[in-house]
Design an enzyme around this catalytic site. Structure first.
Site, PDB file in Angstrom:
ATOM      1  N   GLY A   1       0.822  -1.204   0.000  1.00  0.00           N
ATOM      2  CA  GLY A   1       0.000   0.000   0.000  1.00  0.00           C
ATOM      3  C   GLY A   1       0.855   1.252   0.000  1.00  0.00           C
ATOM      4  O   GLY A   1       0.554   2.236   0.671  1.00  0.00           O
TER       5      GLY A   1
ATOM      6  N   ASP B   1      -2.400  -7.651  -5.822  1.00  0.00           N
ATOM      7  CA  ASP B   1      -3.501  -7.677  -4.866  1.00  0.00           C
ATOM      8  C   ASP B   1      -3.046  -8.528  -3.693  1.00  0.00           C
ATOM      9  O   ASP B   1      -2.853  -9.732  -3.828  1.00  0.00           O
ATOM     10  CB  ASP B   1      -4.736  -8.294  -5.532  1.00  0.00           C
ATOM     11  CG  ASP B   1      -5.929  -8.394  -4.591  1.00  0.00           C
ATOM     12  OD1 ASP B   1      -5.795  -8.066  -3.385  1.00  0.00           O
ATOM     13  OD2 ASP B   1      -7.008  -8.819  -5.059  1.00  0.00           O
ATOM     14  N   VAL B   2      -2.849  -7.899  -2.522  1.00  0.00           N
ATOM     15  CA  VAL B   2      -2.302  -8.637  -1.380  1.00  0.00           C
ATOM     16  C   VAL B   2      -3.249  -9.715  -0.868  1.00  0.00           C
ATOM     17  O   VAL B   2      -2.831 -10.588  -0.093  1.00  0.00           O
ATOM     18  CB  VAL B   2      -1.920  -7.685  -0.223  1.00  0.00           C
ATOM     19  CG1 VAL B   2      -0.792  -6.753  -0.650  1.00  0.00           C
ATOM     20  CG2 VAL B   2      -3.125  -6.895   0.285  1.00  0.00           C
TER      21      VAL B   2
ATOM     22  N   SER C   1      -4.614   0.565  14.073  1.00  0.00           N
ATOM     23  CA  SER C   1      -5.237   1.884  14.144  1.00  0.00           C
ATOM     24  C   SER C   1      -5.852   2.052  15.520  1.00  0.00           C
ATOM     25  O   SER C   1      -6.188   1.064  16.191  1.00  0.00           O
ATOM     26  CB  SER C   1      -6.333   2.008  13.076  1.00  0.00           C
ATOM     27  OG  SER C   1      -7.137   3.144  13.298  1.00  0.00           O
TER      28      SER C   1
ATOM     29  N   TYR D   1     -13.631  -2.240   9.751  1.00  0.00           N
ATOM     30  CA  TYR D   1     -12.277  -1.703   9.877  1.00  0.00           C
ATOM     31  C   TYR D   1     -11.737  -1.896  11.295  1.00  0.00           C
ATOM     32  O   TYR D   1     -10.587  -2.324  11.480  1.00  0.00           O
ATOM     33  CB  TYR D   1     -12.298  -0.219   9.500  1.00  0.00           C
ATOM     34  CG  TYR D   1     -10.963   0.459   9.424  1.00  0.00           C
ATOM     35  CD1 TYR D   1     -10.127   0.284   8.320  1.00  0.00           C
ATOM     36  CD2 TYR D   1     -10.544   1.320  10.431  1.00  0.00           C
ATOM     37  CE1 TYR D   1      -8.911   0.944   8.235  1.00  0.00           C
ATOM     38  CE2 TYR D   1      -9.334   1.980  10.351  1.00  0.00           C
ATOM     39  CZ  TYR D   1      -8.518   1.795   9.255  1.00  0.00           C
ATOM     40  OH  TYR D   1      -7.309   2.453   9.175  1.00  0.00           O
TER      41      TYR D   1
ATOM     42  N   THR E   1     -12.610  -4.124  13.516  1.00  0.00           N
ATOM     43  CA  THR E   1     -12.357  -5.541  13.742  1.00  0.00           C
ATOM     44  C   THR E   1     -11.065  -5.994  13.080  1.00  0.00           C
ATOM     45  O   THR E   1     -10.252  -6.712  13.679  1.00  0.00           O
ATOM     46  CB  THR E   1     -13.536  -6.376  13.217  1.00  0.00           C
ATOM     47  OG1 THR E   1     -14.735  -5.977  13.886  1.00  0.00           O
ATOM     48  CG2 THR E   1     -13.309  -7.860  13.440  1.00  0.00           C
ATOM     49  N   ALA E   2     -10.858  -5.554  11.845  1.00  0.00           N
ATOM     50  CA  ALA E   2      -9.631  -5.923  11.131  1.00  0.00           C
ATOM     51  C   ALA E   2      -8.397  -5.374  11.845  1.00  0.00           C
ATOM     52  O   ALA E   2      -7.392  -6.078  12.007  1.00  0.00           O
ATOM     53  CB  ALA E   2      -9.684  -5.410   9.695  1.00  0.00           C
ATOM     54  N   LYS E   3      -8.472  -4.131  12.283  1.00  0.00           N
ATOM     55  CA  LYS E   3      -7.315  -3.508  12.932  1.00  0.00           C
ATOM     56  C   LYS E   3      -7.035  -4.125  14.301  1.00  0.00           C
ATOM     57  O   LYS E   3      -5.873  -4.226  14.726  1.00  0.00           O
ATOM     58  CB  LYS E   3      -7.527  -2.001  13.047  1.00  0.00           C
ATOM     59  CG  LYS E   3      -7.478  -1.274  11.711  1.00  0.00           C
ATOM     60  CD  LYS E   3      -6.182  -1.542  10.945  1.00  0.00           C
ATOM     61  CE  LYS E   3      -5.964  -0.601   9.786  1.00  0.00           C
ATOM     62  NZ  LYS E   3      -4.725  -0.904   9.024  1.00  0.00           N
TER      63      LYS E   3
END
Length: 253
Positions: free
Chosen positions: A13, A63-64, A142, A154, A156-158
């Site tokens: 990114g 694309d990761v 974050s 977001y 949850t992912a972080k």
């Protein structure tokens, strides 16, 4: 810098924002840097800036969240720059909405980039780190990991990236590989500008209002995060492992 000469770092990114600033900083530190973004053309600006400053960099489109694309990207890095021993998992997207409005596709998209992407990149790169008996992994979390309205996906992912980091630290530490996590607060970037736009707010007014809530009385800059990455990947930071540092201008998100 002598310690980093010849070492290779990957930043995902890295076409803009925190990723671009991090790639530039690592190049200044002496790393050869692979700049990965979804489109190779988007990553070329960062590579050109590094080259103009006398550094070495390579633009790669991948694309990761695609395992085959990740394997191909890491193989190309190893072939053209050398075996990567530093990985900064920065790639991320937002698909904000309140939970009752959030589409399943928006949940999946955020999870795929942040969590699956970090997993696939780490799995591909750690082999080179273990072989070298040296590695540095930095994951970008974050302050939203603590919870943020309209960001169930977001947040949850972080938060998940923090658990991922601590587990990597346990599994890979014995091989000379450390894993640490940075949780930025409010950073002036394309992503936060998009948030202001989504909320229908003027960017300058939004930035000023957010800065007033921060103890140091300013918005964070992408360079603030890049500096912290530089610390984590330093040879001298080998006893710092499994940590999450909130770079947020104060003790509260």
């Amino acid at each position: 810098m002598a310690e980093t000469q010849g070492r290779v770092a990957i930043v995902t990114g890295a076409a803009r924002g925190i990723g671009a600033a991090t790639a530039l900083r690592l190049a200044q530190d002496g790393f050869k840097v692979a700049v990965i973004d979804l489109e190779e053309s988007a990553a070329k600006g960062t590579v050109e800036a590094i080259a103009a400053a006398g550094g070495t960099a390579l633009a790669i489109g991948a694309d990761v969240a695609d395992a085959a694309a990740v394997e191909a990207a890491v193989a190309r890095v190893a072939e053209e720059l050398g075996a990567p021993t530093v990985l900064v998992n920065n790639a991320g997207i937002t698909r904000d909405n309140l939970i009752f409005k959030m589409a399943e596709s928006d949940w999946d998209a955020v999870m795929n980039v942040h969590l699956k992407g970090s997993f696939l990149m780490t799995k591909a790169v750690q082999k080179h780190m273990v072989d070298a008996k040296f590695g540095r992994i930095v994951n970008l979390s974050s302050t939203s990991a603590l919870g943020n309205r309209g960001q169930a996906n977001y947040s949850t992912a972080k938060a998940g990236l923090q658990g991922f980091t601590k587990t990597l630290a346990i599994e890979l530490g014995k091989f000379g590989v450390t894993a640490n996590c940075i949780a930025p607060g409010f950073i002036a970037s394309e992503m936060t500008k998009a948030t202001a736009e989504r909320l229908g707010l003027d960017w300058d007014e939004y930035r000023t209002a957010r800065a007033e809530e921060i103890p140091v009385q300013r918005a964070g800059e992408v360079e603030d995060i890049a500096q912290t990455v530089s610390f984590f990947v330093d040879e001298r930071s080998g006893f710092v492992n499994g940590q999450v540092i909130y770079v947020a201008g104060g003790p509260k998100a």
